[in-house]
Design a protein around this motif. Sequence first.
Motif, short mmCIF file in Angstrom:
data_model
loop_
_atom_site.label_atom_id
_atom_site.label_comp_id
_atom_site.label_asym_id
_atom_site.label_seq_id
_atom_site.Cartn_x
_atom_site.Cartn_y
_atom_site.Cartn_z
N ASP A 1 19.99 -24.65 -60.76
CA ASP A 1 19.64 -23.31 -61.24
C ASP A 1 18.78 -22.56 -60.23
OD1 ASP A 1 21.00 -23.89 -63.55
OD2 ASP A 1 19.19 -24.50 -64.65
N ARG A 2 17.88 -23.29 -59.58
CA ARG A 2 16.97 -22.70 -58.59
C ARG A 2 16.30 -21.44 -59.15
NH1 ARG A 2 20.44 -23.86 -52.98
NH2 ARG A 2 20.25 -26.13 -53.13
N ASP A 3 15.75 -21.62 -60.34
CA ASP A 3 15.16 -20.49 -61.06
C ASP A 3 13.64 -20.52 -61.06
OD1 ASP A 3 15.10 -22.74 -62.60
OD2 ASP A 3 15.63 -21.76 -64.48
N TRP A 4 13.05 -21.43 -60.25
CA TRP A 4 11.60 -21.48 -60.13
C TRP A 4 11.22 -21.25 -58.66
CZ3 TRP A 4 7.25 -22.91 -63.31
CH2 TRP A 4 7.55 -22.94 -64.67
N MET A 5 10.02 -20.70 -58.47
CA MET A 5 9.61 -20.33 -57.12
C MET A 5 8.11 -20.53 -56.94
SD MET A 5 10.14 -16.63 -55.26
CE MET A 5 11.92 -16.78 -55.31
N LEU A 6 7.77 -21.02 -55.76
CA LEU A 6 6.37 -21.11 -55.34
C LEU A 6 6.09 -19.91 -54.45
CD1 LEU A 6 3.65 -22.60 -54.93
CD2 LEU A 6 4.75 -23.92 -53.11
N THR A 7 5.13 -19.10 -54.81
CA THR A 7 4.81 -17.89 -54.07
C THR A 7 3.42 -18.02 -53.46
OG1 THR A 7 6.09 -16.60 -55.64
CG2 THR A 7 4.65 -15.37 -54.17
N ALA A 8 3.28 -17.63 -52.20
CA ALA A 8 1.98 -17.74 -51.51
C ALA A 8 1.89 -16.66 -50.45
CB ALA A 8 1.83 -19.12 -50.88
N GLU A 9 0.72 -16.51 -49.91
CA GLU A 9 0.56 -15.66 -48.73
C GLU A 9 -0.18 -16.44 -47.66
OE1 GLU A 9 -1.30 -12.13 -50.13
OE2 GLU A 9 -3.31 -12.99 -50.24
N VAL A 10 0.26 -16.25 -46.44
CA VAL A 10 -0.28 -16.98 -45.30
C VAL A 10 -1.23 -16.07 -44.55
CG1 VAL A 10 0.28 -18.29 -43.22
CG2 VAL A 10 1.90 -18.24 -45.13
N ASP A 11 -2.46 -16.51 -44.38
CA ASP A 11 -3.44 -15.72 -43.64
C ASP A 11 -3.34 -16.09 -42.16
OD1 ASP A 11 -6.00 -14.97 -42.39
OD2 ASP A 11 -6.52 -14.33 -44.43
N LEU A 12 -2.90 -15.12 -41.35
CA LEU A 12 -2.64 -15.41 -39.94
C LEU A 12 -3.93 -15.60 -39.15
CD1 LEU A 12 0.34 -12.98 -39.28
CD2 LEU A 12 0.35 -15.28 -40.22
N GLY A 13 -4.95 -14.85 -39.50
CA GLY A 13 -6.23 -15.01 -38.80
C GLY A 13 -6.82 -16.38 -39.03
N ALA A 14 -6.80 -16.82 -40.29
CA ALA A 14 -7.31 -18.16 -40.61
C ALA A 14 -6.44 -19.22 -39.95
CB ALA A 14 -7.35 -18.35 -42.12
N SER A 15 -5.14 -18.99 -39.88
CA SER A 15 -4.23 -19.95 -39.26
C SER A 15 -4.54 -20.11 -37.78
CB SER A 15 -2.77 -19.51 -39.46
OG SER A 15 -2.44 -19.47 -40.84
N ASP A 16 -4.79 -18.99 -37.09
CA ASP A 16 -5.15 -19.07 -35.67
C ASP A 16 -6.45 -19.84 -35.48
OD1 ASP A 16 -2.94 -17.76 -34.65
OD2 ASP A 16 -3.87 -15.78 -34.70
N ALA A 17 -7.41 -19.59 -36.37
CA ALA A 17 -8.71 -20.26 -36.25
C ALA A 17 -8.58 -21.76 -36.52
CB ALA A 17 -9.71 -19.63 -37.21
N ALA A 18 -7.73 -22.12 -37.47
CA ALA A 18 -7.59 -23.52 -37.87
C ALA A 18 -6.55 -24.27 -37.05
CB ALA A 18 -7.23 -23.62 -39.35
N GLY A 19 -5.67 -23.56 -36.36
CA GLY A 19 -4.62 -24.21 -35.58
C GLY A 19 -3.50 -24.76 -36.43
N ARG A 20 -3.34 -24.25 -37.65
CA ARG A 20 -2.27 -24.68 -38.55
C ARG A 20 -2.03 -23.55 -39.55
NH1 ARG A 20 -4.42 -25.98 -43.50
NH2 ARG A 20 -6.66 -26.48 -43.57
N ALA A 21 -1.00 -23.70 -40.37
CA ALA A 21 -0.72 -22.68 -41.38
C ALA A 21 -1.73 -22.79 -42.52
CB ALA A 21 0.70 -22.85 -41.91
N VAL A 22 -2.46 -21.71 -42.77
CA VAL A 22 -3.44 -21.66 -43.86
C VAL A 22 -2.92 -20.66 -44.89
CG1 VAL A 22 -5.81 -21.08 -44.53
CG2 VAL A 22 -5.36 -22.25 -42.35
N LEU A 23 -2.74 -21.11 -46.12
CA LEU A 23 -2.13 -20.22 -47.12
C LEU A 23 -2.87 -20.28 -48.45
CD1 LEU A 23 -0.34 -22.15 -49.20
CD2 LEU A 23 1.18 -22.26 -47.24
N ARG A 24 -2.58 -19.30 -49.29
CA ARG A 24 -3.13 -19.23 -50.63
C ARG A 24 -1.99 -19.13 -51.63
NH1 ARG A 24 -5.13 -15.17 -54.44
NH2 ARG A 24 -4.39 -13.48 -53.14
#
Length: 861
Positions: free
Chosen positions: A830-853
């Motif tokens: 069905d694929r009727d569920w979804m995980l939604t997030a936003e990735v903070d690019l500034g935090a990702s650059d600082a951490a050296g990895r993908a940082v998301l909420r």
Amino acid sequence: MPGVDLFERLPDTTDPDALYAAFTGWTDARGLTLYPAQEEALIELVTGGNVILATPTGSGKSLVAAGAHFAAYARGQRSYYTAPIKALVSEKFFDLCAAFGSANVGMLTGDASVNPLAPIICCTAEVLASIALRDGAEADADVVVMDEFHFYADPDRGWAWQVPLLELPRAQFLLMSATLGDVARFETDLTRRTGRSTLTVRSAQRPVPLSYSYRMTPLHETVQELLEGVQAPVYIVHFTQAAAIERAQSLMSVNVCTRAEKDAIAQLIGGFRFTTRFGKTLSRFVRHGIGVHHAGMLPKYRRLVERLAQAGLLKVICGTDTLGVGVNVPIRTVLFTALSKYDGRRVRLLRAREFHQIAGRAGRAGYDTIGYVAAQAPDHVIENERALAKIGDDPKRRRGYTRKKAPEGFIAWSEATFQKLIEAEPEPLVSRFQVTHAMLLAVIARPGDPFAAMRRLLTDNHEPKSAQRRHIHRAIAIYRSLLDAGVVERLAQPDETGRTVRLTVDLQQDFALNQALSTFALAAFDLLDPQSPSYALDVLSVVESTLDDPRQILAAQENKAKGEAVAEMKAAGVEYEERVERLAEISYPKPLAELLTHAYELYRRAHPWIGDHPLSPKAVVREMYEQAMTFSDYVATYQLARAEGIVLRYLADAYKTLRHTVPEHTKSEELHDLIEWLGEIVRQVDSSLVDEWEALTNPEAAAEIAATGDDAPPPVTANPRAFRVLVRNALFRRVELAAKDDADALADLDGEDALVMQELGLAATEEWDGAWSADDWDEALGEYYAQHEQILTGPDARGPKLLFVQEEELNSNQDRVWKVRQVIDDPAGDRDWMLTAEVDLGASDAAGRAVLRVLDFARLG
């Protein structure tokens, strides 16, 4: 640049006196005063003789080597510098670029090649040995400088130091080490082979003399005494990495630095990124004035410790006995915690060479007027002596005292042992000659009669007669296997060069210098199905099977697998005897083992030489990618904090091999993604392992970067392709945990990212109010599992098809976010569920990895 001044002094003649005057004029202009041993060695070198330079650490052997290269260049000759490790070769490459100009210096290490036709070449000993075997007496090697020549006796690699001596009779040699022992046989042998005089230059007198002491105080007190006696920096020698770290932790209670010194340390550290779990620990140590140094550390952490030590800011460094090769750390005192070590087979006393190699690091010219070497008495001996001192002279009480015994398996040492090591000459070097398929192939490929060449190599080496007979039998067996496989064929008449046999296959110019099994990997790629969902990972598994085993990682994988199996069997009520039987069959993951092993056996029949290099299926990178792990995740999962450097070097080797071994037509889009992801993982952890390798085509730029000491990698978002994979993996990690219905772990993961954004003062949106809690996840997962039996985590769930990214401008200074949606793959499709997030690019650059909420986990619509 410094090299210009040197070449302005090139004389118009190759007269030895003129060459010597030109070079010493250059050293005088730089304010360097030559020691008598340096002068003696240089005079012999400019007159064309061989030199064995056996002088103490810190006595300027590198300057003599520079003189050898200078004389060779002035005579229009080609010179080689060899060392045992790639890091030392690379360091010397940049040093020689600064002195001679980058246009005149090249480097060959097997996995890196720059300016290979230069008149001065830096390379590992194995590379020079392969050149000597391939070209023999006609090799374009006029002057050979072999640094750390005591590696001649290394059981695994010593053959590479011997082969050039046997196969380069036209060359002039400079052999250098502080711990050579008796070299009379080398003098005689070199003179016989090269027709040149050979001079051994020794100097028992160190530029910085050493003072020795045997300590009967507990180590904490010894360190306090050394600090109070102005004998810092102190290098405390341990024989395991764990012991070095434990010692550093125990010394945190000792106030080794003043407030002003700690402020200076903090200033030098600046914005250095301590990105890993061990890094956080190291940060505490170095800010207290205590360093840690061992081979398992990330290169950037070792370099930081070395920079702090060179600045005189670390009073104590706790390390292992690996410091002896090619590390420029000024140390005033070397303190041995023991005079015995476990060598991989047994516990034994230190050998004289091992002792002098480490002790010789004490007291460096330009820093100290005297160096100190101290050795601790065994702990139980110190404790017994202290207890008896308290008892006093009462014979009755002394008889009643029960002495503390040595630990089981302990090998005793005493002050007499210490004195014997001080006075002992290093043991004579032992020959470690080997015969391999690559050796025979190289000799057969060169012009001339290969039988005569091999006969000379096998009967005129440094081995005893009994060992020579064994090598002859092995060479005959290898030759027959090459004949049977059709790799070589006999000629009815010698050809124009005198060959009586010839190769029927073309070997690449750098045969045996690159990954030994790379040709097998190329053949194995054809066995894979490009349409398979696991194709990219299968290509990766072929590559991993050809890499050297990272033993610590594989042991950790196996231990974890066995631990999990024991827990499952106990829960299932399996009897002890059966558990033991089943455990014997459990090992670390070996993807495609059956397919690759069968293919390897077939390939070896036609290419017998790969039998020298056994195949080893394993899954380190594949496991990281399949389970969407970050570097820190992987290190934490297998408790490899003390082996971070080993993990990273393995990842870097895998990345380089994927980049250079896999043909472009073999690379699918997912494989391109995987390669970009792996390169970015390595860069973000420690960019030096990849950046230096890639920058070698521009040595001056690379040297400039190295000089800055800046460890900061490029922003992780600067590589959009790799960053998309990192985002996809961060989401898939959450999908995996959701599939296990693990709300607590999901909350922990979200909390880590929330903490990064809080520490940086960043928020993706104004209404941002923190991470999802375990209760939030528990409620959402409950609703999902009320509608679906499970969450699928197969290739579709991990791949890009179910990920949707709304990308904002990466270089925008405001609202630098990606909105991402991960569709959940359910059994019904069905694929009727979804995980939604936003990735903070500034935090990702600082951490050296993908940082998301995480914004939501819910049903569509």
